[in-house]
Design an enzyme around this catalytic site. Structure first.
Site, PDB file in Angstrom:
ATOM      1  N   LYS A   9      36.205 -13.125  10.072  1.00  0.00           N
ATOM      2  CA  LYS A   9      36.315 -13.488  11.488  1.00  0.00           C
ATOM      3  C   LYS A   9      35.682 -14.859  11.792  1.00  0.00           C
ATOM      4  O   LYS A   9      34.943 -15.421  10.963  1.00  0.00           O
ATOM      5  CB  LYS A   9      35.658 -12.381  12.319  1.00  0.00           C
ATOM      6  CG  LYS A   9      36.387 -11.017  12.211  1.00  0.00           C
ATOM      7  CD  LYS A   9      35.716  -9.954  13.081  1.00  0.00           C
ATOM      8  CE  LYS A   9      36.461  -8.637  13.054  1.00  0.00           C
ATOM      9  NZ  LYS A   9      35.810  -7.604  13.922  1.00  0.00           N
ATOM     10  N   TYR A  49      45.011  -6.240  18.264  1.00  0.00           N
ATOM     11  CA  TYR A  49      43.967  -5.350  18.800  1.00  0.00           C
ATOM     12  C   TYR A  49      44.464  -4.546  20.004  1.00  0.00           C
ATOM     13  O   TYR A  49      43.665  -4.132  20.848  1.00  0.00           O
ATOM     14  CB  TYR A  49      42.718  -6.161  19.166  1.00  0.00           C
ATOM     15  CG  TYR A  49      41.785  -6.419  17.987  1.00  0.00           C
ATOM     16  CD1 TYR A  49      41.270  -5.362  17.224  1.00  0.00           C
ATOM     17  CD2 TYR A  49      41.405  -7.708  17.645  1.00  0.00           C
ATOM     18  CE1 TYR A  49      40.405  -5.593  16.149  1.00  0.00           C
ATOM     19  CE2 TYR A  49      40.537  -7.946  16.564  1.00  0.00           C
ATOM     20  CZ  TYR A  49      40.047  -6.877  15.834  1.00  0.00           C
ATOM     21  OH  TYR A  49      39.187  -7.104  14.778  1.00  0.00           O
ATOM     22  N   PHE A  57      35.524  -4.464  26.483  1.00  0.00           N
ATOM     23  CA  PHE A  57      35.244  -5.661  25.691  1.00  0.00           C
ATOM     24  C   PHE A  57      36.507  -6.397  25.239  1.00  0.00           C
ATOM     25  O   PHE A  57      36.427  -7.387  24.512  1.00  0.00           O
ATOM     26  CB  PHE A  57      34.377  -5.309  24.472  1.00  0.00           C
ATOM     27  CG  PHE A  57      34.976  -4.285  23.534  1.00  0.00           C
ATOM     28  CD1 PHE A  57      35.917  -4.645  22.571  1.00  0.00           C
ATOM     29  CD2 PHE A  57      34.582  -2.954  23.604  1.00  0.00           C
ATOM     30  CE1 PHE A  57      36.467  -3.713  21.702  1.00  0.00           C
ATOM     31  CE2 PHE A  57      35.126  -2.006  22.733  1.00  0.00           C
ATOM     32  CZ  PHE A  57      36.070  -2.386  21.786  1.00  0.00           C
ATOM     33  N   ARG A  85      35.985  -0.409   3.913  1.00  0.00           N
ATOM     34  CA  ARG A  85      35.239   0.021   5.112  1.00  0.00           C
ATOM     35  C   ARG A  85      33.768   0.245   4.755  1.00  0.00           C
ATOM     36  O   ARG A  85      32.873  -0.060   5.529  1.00  0.00           O
ATOM     37  CB  ARG A  85      35.829   1.307   5.703  1.00  0.00           C
ATOM     38  CG  ARG A  85      37.240   1.198   6.240  1.00  0.00           C
ATOM     39  CD  ARG A  85      37.380   0.482   7.548  1.00  0.00           C
ATOM     40  NE  ARG A  85      36.784   1.142   8.677  1.00  0.00           N
ATOM     41  CZ  ARG A  85      36.951   0.743   9.938  1.00  0.00           C
ATOM     42  NH1 ARG A  85      37.701  -0.331  10.219  1.00  0.00           N
ATOM     43  NH2 ARG A  85      36.367   1.365  10.932  1.00  0.00           N
ATOM     44  N   THR A  91      30.352  -0.908  12.546  1.00  0.00           N
ATOM     45  CA  THR A  91      30.812  -1.922  13.502  1.00  0.00           C
ATOM     46  C   THR A  91      29.629  -2.731  14.050  1.00  0.00           C
ATOM     47  O   THR A  91      29.686  -3.958  14.119  1.00  0.00           O
ATOM     48  CB  THR A  91      31.555  -1.240  14.683  1.00  0.00           C
ATOM     49  OG1 THR A  91      32.567  -0.383  14.151  1.00  0.00           O
ATOM     50  CG2 THR A  91      32.172  -2.260  15.611  1.00  0.00           C
ATOM     51  N   ARG A 102      28.378  -6.541   6.972  1.00  0.00           N
ATOM     52  CA  ARG A 102      27.936  -6.656   8.370  1.00  0.00           C
ATOM     53  C   ARG A 102      26.414  -6.672   8.489  1.00  0.00           C
ATOM     54  O   ARG A 102      25.865  -7.354   9.349  1.00  0.00           O
ATOM     55  CB  ARG A 102      28.573  -5.550   9.203  1.00  0.00           C
ATOM     56  CG  ARG A 102      30.047  -5.858   9.498  1.00  0.00           C
ATOM     57  CD  ARG A 102      30.778  -4.684  10.065  1.00  0.00           C
ATOM     58  NE  ARG A 102      32.077  -5.044  10.632  1.00  0.00           N
ATOM     59  CZ  ARG A 102      32.993  -4.173  11.013  1.00  0.00           C
ATOM     60  NH1 ARG A 102      32.756  -2.874  10.885  1.00  0.00           N
ATOM     61  NH2 ARG A 102      34.136  -4.574  11.513  1.00  0.00           N
ATOM     62  N   ASN A 112      30.977  -9.529  14.139  1.00  0.00           N
ATOM     63  CA  ASN A 112      30.547  -8.721  12.989  1.00  0.00           C
ATOM     64  C   ASN A 112      31.245  -9.118  11.685  1.00  0.00           C
ATOM     65  O   ASN A 112      31.347  -8.334  10.753  1.00  0.00           O
ATOM     66  CB  ASN A 112      30.692  -7.233  13.310  1.00  0.00           C
ATOM     67  CG  ASN A 112      32.111  -6.859  13.692  1.00  0.00           C
ATOM     68  OD1 ASN A 112      33.018  -7.684  13.596  1.00  0.00           O
ATOM     69  ND2 ASN A 112      32.306  -5.628  14.102  1.00  0.00           N
ATOM     70  N   HIS A 115      36.989  -7.712   9.512  1.00  0.00           N
ATOM     71  CA  HIS A 115      37.843  -6.573   9.896  1.00  0.00           C
ATOM     72  C   HIS A 115      38.395  -5.948   8.633  1.00  0.00           C
ATOM     73  O   HIS A 115      38.731  -6.659   7.683  1.00  0.00           O
ATOM     74  CB  HIS A 115      39.026  -7.043  10.759  1.00  0.00           C
ATOM     75  CG  HIS A 115      40.161  -6.048  10.769  1.00  0.00           C
ATOM     76  ND1 HIS A 115      40.169  -4.946  11.585  1.00  0.00           N
ATOM     77  CD2 HIS A 115      41.281  -5.951  10.003  1.00  0.00           C
ATOM     78  CE1 HIS A 115      41.263  -4.232  11.335  1.00  0.00           C
ATOM     79  NE2 HIS A 115      41.951  -4.827  10.384  1.00  0.00           N
ATOM     80  N   GLU A 126      49.527  -3.749   9.186  1.00  0.00           N
ATOM     81  CA  GLU A 126      48.796  -5.003   9.383  1.00  0.00           C
ATOM     82  C   GLU A 126      49.179  -6.040   8.328  1.00  0.00           C
ATOM     83  O   GLU A 126      49.347  -7.223   8.630  1.00  0.00           O
ATOM     84  CB  GLU A 126      47.282  -4.724   9.364  1.00  0.00           C
ATOM     85  CG  GLU A 126      46.843  -3.900  10.573  1.00  0.00           C
ATOM     86  CD  GLU A 126      45.393  -3.428  10.520  1.00  0.00           C
ATOM     87  OE1 GLU A 126      44.655  -3.777   9.572  1.00  0.00           O
ATOM     88  OE2 GLU A 126      44.988  -2.711  11.458  1.00  0.00           O
TER      89      GLU A 126
HETATM   90  P1  ATP Z   1      37.635  -3.813  13.028  1.00  0.00           P
HETATM   91  O1  ATP Z   1      38.766  -3.079  13.732  1.00  0.00           O
HETATM   92  O2  ATP Z   1      37.492  -5.258  13.482  1.00  0.00           O
HETATM   93  O3  ATP Z   1      37.682  -3.649  11.555  1.00  0.00           O
HETATM   94  P2  ATP Z   1      35.901  -1.603  13.613  1.00  0.00           P
HETATM   95  O4  ATP Z   1      37.062  -0.758  13.213  1.00  0.00           O
HETATM   96  O5  ATP Z   1      34.587  -1.388  12.945  1.00  0.00           O
HETATM   97  O6  ATP Z   1      36.243  -3.134  13.457  1.00  0.00           O
HETATM   98  P3  ATP Z   1      36.698  -1.209  16.347  1.00  0.00           P
HETATM   99  O7  ATP Z   1      36.124  -0.095  17.141  1.00  0.00           O
HETATM  100  O8  ATP Z   1      38.094  -1.088  15.835  1.00  0.00           O
HETATM  101  O9  ATP Z   1      35.670  -1.516  15.173  1.00  0.00           O
HETATM  102  O10 ATP Z   1      36.550  -2.532  17.230  1.00  0.00           O
HETATM  103  C1  ATP Z   1      37.283  -3.697  16.885  1.00  0.00           C
HETATM  104  C2  ATP Z   1      36.381  -4.899  17.051  1.00  0.00           C
HETATM  105  O11 ATP Z   1      36.057  -5.062  18.432  1.00  0.00           O
HETATM  106  C3  ATP Z   1      34.998  -4.773  16.397  1.00  0.00           C
HETATM  107  O12 ATP Z   1      35.006  -5.084  15.033  1.00  0.00           O
HETATM  108  C4  ATP Z   1      34.189  -5.781  17.189  1.00  0.00           C
HETATM  109  O13 ATP Z   1      34.462  -7.121  16.796  1.00  0.00           O
HETATM  110  C5  ATP Z   1      34.738  -5.542  18.589  1.00  0.00           C
HETATM  111  N1  ATP Z   1      33.965  -4.515  19.318  1.00  0.00           N
HETATM  112  C6  ATP Z   1      33.953  -3.170  19.099  1.00  0.00           C
HETATM  113  N2  ATP Z   1      33.145  -2.523  19.937  1.00  0.00           N
HETATM  114  C7  ATP Z   1      32.603  -3.491  20.736  1.00  0.00           C
HETATM  115  C8  ATP Z   1      31.670  -3.490  21.837  1.00  0.00           C
HETATM  116  N3  ATP Z   1      31.150  -2.356  22.289  1.00  0.00           N
HETATM  117  N4  ATP Z   1      31.360  -4.669  22.411  1.00  0.00           N
HETATM  118  C9  ATP Z   1      31.901  -5.838  21.983  1.00  0.00           C
HETATM  119  N5  ATP Z   1      32.794  -5.910  20.948  1.00  0.00           N
HETATM  120  C10 ATP Z   1      33.123  -4.766  20.341  1.00  0.00           C
HETATM  121 MG    MG Z   2      39.046  -0.999  13.988  1.00  0.00          MG
END
Ligand code: ATP
Ligand code: MG
Length: 139
Positions: A9, A49, A57, A85, A91, A102, A112, A115, A126
């Site tokens: 990212k 997304y 967010f 993962r 996250t 992370r 973070n 992805h 994807e």
């Molecule tokens: P990713 O999908 O990026 O691999 P993830 O699956 O761990 O990450 P998701 O819940 O899918 O997390 O959220 C997607 C992305 O949105 C996160 O990686 C982070 O960058 C952002 N994000 C998630 N939760 C929050 C939050 N509470 N506040 C701000 N940003 C958030």
């Molecule tokens: Mg995710």
């Protein structure tokens, strides 16, 4: 052997630590079989997304993901989705296990660093969204 989709990212490209992240990926037996540096358009970021469209967010997430270049990758290895993962960590970097990407490099719950796809089904979707099969070289 299977595949997962990875994004390094903007917080990581900005700090010039993509090599350090790739090193962890490779040390954990994932092979980078495709990789390119791109800038996500607002439309592509929103589409990618879209499951988070209703989250508070979301707008901030799109702003961040389009704020600089990203490295998109196809990773291949045993249980690639699950393995990646695990290497990524939680996250929220504060909750991530020691040694994960992370924990080592994430700045906060949004910035973070990486992805990774969350299922084999989403990995396929994807990967094909960002790569032509001819760009993926695995032998
Ligand atoms: P990713 O999908 O990026 O691999 P993830 O699956 O761990 O990450 P998701 O819940 O899918 O997390 O959220 C997607 C992305 O949105 C996160 O990686 C982070 O960058 C952002 N994000 C998630 N939760 C929050 C939050 N509470 N506040 C701000 N940003 C958030
Ligand atoms: Mg995710």
């Amino acid at each position: 052997m299977n595949r997962t989709f990875s994004i390094i990212k903007p917080d990581a490209t900005k700090r010039n630590i993509t090599g350090s992240i790739n090193k962890i990926i490779e040390q954990n037996n994932l092979v980078i079989i495709a990789q390119k540096r791109i800038k996500l358009s607002k439309e592509k970021a929103e589409d990618f997304y879209s499951v988070h469209r209703e989250k508070p967010f979301f707008q901030e997430l799109i702003q961040y993901m389009t704020s600089g270049p990203v490295i998109i990758q196809v990773l291949e290895g045993d249980n690639a989705v699950e393995n990646y993962r695990k290497i990524m960590g939680s996250t929220n970097p504060e909750n991530a296990d020691d040694g994960t990407i992370r924990k080592l490099y994430g700045l906060n719950i949004q910035e973070n660093s990486v992805h990774g796809s969350d299922s084999n089904e989403n990995a396929k979707i994807e990967i094909s969204y960002f790569f032509d099969e001819s760009e993926i070289i695995n032998n």
